[in-house]
Design a protein around this motif. Structure first.
Motif, PDB file in Angstrom:
ATOM      1  N   GLY A 187     -41.431 -92.354   8.857  1.00  0.00           N
ATOM      2  CA  GLY A 187     -41.078 -93.744   9.148  1.00  0.00           C
ATOM      3  C   GLY A 187     -41.967 -94.635   8.323  1.00  0.00           C
TER       4      GLY A 187
ATOM      5  N   ASP B 285     -36.532 -94.728   6.890  1.00  0.00           N
ATOM      6  CA  ASP B 285     -36.776 -93.528   7.689  1.00  0.00           C
ATOM      7  C   ASP B 285     -36.256 -92.355   6.875  1.00  0.00           C
TER       8      ASP B 285
ATOM      9  N   GLU C  88     -36.066 -87.499  12.446  1.00  0.00           N
ATOM     10  CA  GLU C  88     -36.983 -88.375  11.717  1.00  0.00           C
ATOM     11  C   GLU C  88     -38.280 -87.650  11.332  1.00  0.00           C
TER      12      GLU C  88
END
Ligand code: 4AD
Ligand code: MG
Length: 481
Positions: free
Chosen positions: A407, A396, A404
């Motif tokens: 991913g 991540d 984030e």
């Protein structure tokens, strides 16, 4: 075209030349100065009207929002604030705008108010700048991959599968909801539905991307994805755009490097090609932060922050190392986190991600090797470690102010391991035979990742709410326009 775009005129040195401008009125002052914008630039051009020789019924119709055509002479400006202006010899109204009813007034509007009139907010400087930067980033994404010989693959929007296995899908059906066909067991009979099976909007193009990567080598998708997660935050949308490259023969290190290179490349491209827009957004952010206490203001301004990301290596560390840092951190010791980190295995919440990037490292961080239990079924399983912990080759990428951004993972290429994992988490393999075929016929190590495009735009524009970087946001209880 008989008219010249305002962006060109603002750069022009051809004083004395006759020009025609077409655009929308932003302001009209002293019956004389019309600020006109045609969208080509965040800046307006000023037209100076000879009001004594302009009919009253025309003057009355020069209102904020009206579309006008101005013919005149390009001259060096006498006034402050602009280099050039147009000395109008003729002005006509192309489209009237009722000043009483037009919601955009020549004053500062709040972003919340502008969200309610998202159909008109394009006509403000802020949203002009945001969507120009968004456009530049989208182009740069394609440029980056095309320069590296990746194939742009269009994966389906309507699918029968749940790529993330998280069950956050919007159903697609043409069945009559008031009169649903039933099977003998009383379940809804999707054989009667349009596709003869149950279908949904895609949450990710990854699974189809993997099929293509195992033939073309390197591919990417860049399209809309949909998540029915009931997250009313400043970083979640129900409809968002995702960039998903997938590469055969890439291991996790290669995957991380590509992601870091991509992010730096597209941000640098925006800095290079949108200097005026980014300068405008930098000033906007400084202004906005003035109302905040000193401690909550950014240490770097927008341009410094973007340059910092482009010029510095991202930090790389394992989930296990991150848990160590978090366990020892002040907010965890002093019980200031909402979710205290009790030990290995905890899922990271955004408060933890933000602590790592904003307080501890102060730069983007790539976290790898997460516990298998908190990640998707398709991720490559690491050997069990000395303490008996099972991790997967996930990565991540966490960004300051965003959390984030990316991913991704190396994928499990071993057929038996993948099937075992799917059975463990309850993903029906019979509907995914096509996906499993990649592991049956010439399986290879491969990797990929997904970048949330709006989160990238959010970071690059210095905006704080994801609803302000997509033209028409879809969020829980909102699908206006
Ligand atoms: O981490 P996610 O769920 O990963 C995937 O979907 C993988 N299939 C990607 C891949 O490996 N090909 O989503 C990827 C990124 C997140 O890091 C986040 O930036 C963004 O997509 N994202 C969202 N952006 C806005 N609104 C949402 N609801 C989002 N959910 C994920
Ligand atoms: Mg994720």
């Amino acid at each position: 075209m008989e008219h010249t775009r305002i962006k060109e005129l603002l750069k022009s040195e051809e004083f004395g030349k006759e020009v025609i401008v077409k655009g929308w009125v932003r302001t009209f002052r002293n019956n004389q100065f019309v600020a006109i914008n045609d969208g080509s630039s965040i800046n307006n051009i000023q037209a100076v009207i000879d009001f004594e020789n302009t009919p009253d019924d025309i003057l009355r119709r020069i209102t904020t929002g009206a579309a006008v055509r101005v013919k005149g002479i390009l001259v060096e400006s006498q006034g402050k604030g602009q280099r050039v202006e147009v000395k109008a010899t003729d002005i006509s109204i192309i489209g009237d705008s009722d000043a009483e009813k037009f919601p955009l007034q020549p004053k500062k509007h709040s972003l919340e108010f502008l969200r309610e009139i998202a159909h008109l907010r394009f006509r403000t400087g802020t949203f002009n700048a945001i969507f120009k930067v968004r456009n530049a980033l989208a182009f740069a994404v394609n440029k980056f991959f095309q320069e590296r010989d990746f194939v742009y693959m269009h994966t389906p929007i309507i699918t029968g599968s749940d790529a993330e296995g998280a069950g956050e899908m919007f159903r697609v059906t043409t069945l009559d909801l008031n009169n649903l066909p039933r099977t003998e067991q009383g379940d809804i009979d999707f054989k009667e539905d349009f596709f003869g099976k149950s279908t949904n909007l895609t949450v990710s193009g990854q699974l189809e991307g993997e099929l293509a990567a195992l033939a073309f080598g390197n591919i990417y998708t860049f399209g809309p994805t949909f998540r029915a997660e009931n997250s009313n935050t400043t970083r979640h949308l129900a409809e968002f755009w995702m960039i998903e490259p997938e590469m055969a023969f890439y291991e996790l290190e290669d995957n991380m490097q590509l992601a870091e290179d991509l992010l730096k490349y597209v941000i640098r491209y925006a800095l290079d090609t949108c200097p005026e827009e980014i300068e405008f957004l930098r000033a906007r952010l400084l202004e906005e932060e003035k109302s905040k206490p000193q401690a909550d203001r950014s240490e770097l301004d927008l341009v410094e922050k973007l340059n910092f990301v482009v010029q510095n290596d991202f930090v790389r560390l394992t989930y296990t190392e991150a848990i160590d840092i978090l366990m020892k951190s002040k907010p965890n010791q002093k019980k200031q986190f909402k979710y205290l980190i009790e030990g290995w295995g905890a899922d990271l919440q955004s408060e933890h991600e933000r602590y790592l990037v904003e307080k501890h490292f102060k730069k983007p961080v790539i976290l790898i090797d997460y516990p298998r239990e908190i990640k998707s079924f398709y991720m490559k399983q690491n050997p069990v470690d000395a303490q008996g912990r099972q991790t997967v080759r996930a990565m991540d990428i966490l960004f300051p102010g965003i959390g984030e951004m990316v991913g991704g993972s190396q994928r499990e290429e071993n057929l038996e391991k993948l099937i075992t994992r799917m059975n463990e988490v309850g993903i029906p393999t019979e509907e995914m035979e096509w996906f499993l075929d990649t592991r049956r016929f010439g399986s290879v190590p491969h990797s990929g990742f997904g970048v949330g495009f709006e989160r990238l735009v959010l970071f690059t524009t210095g905006m704080t709410n994801i609803r302000d970087v997509i033209p028409f946001p879809r969020t829980p209880k909102n699908a206006e326009f």
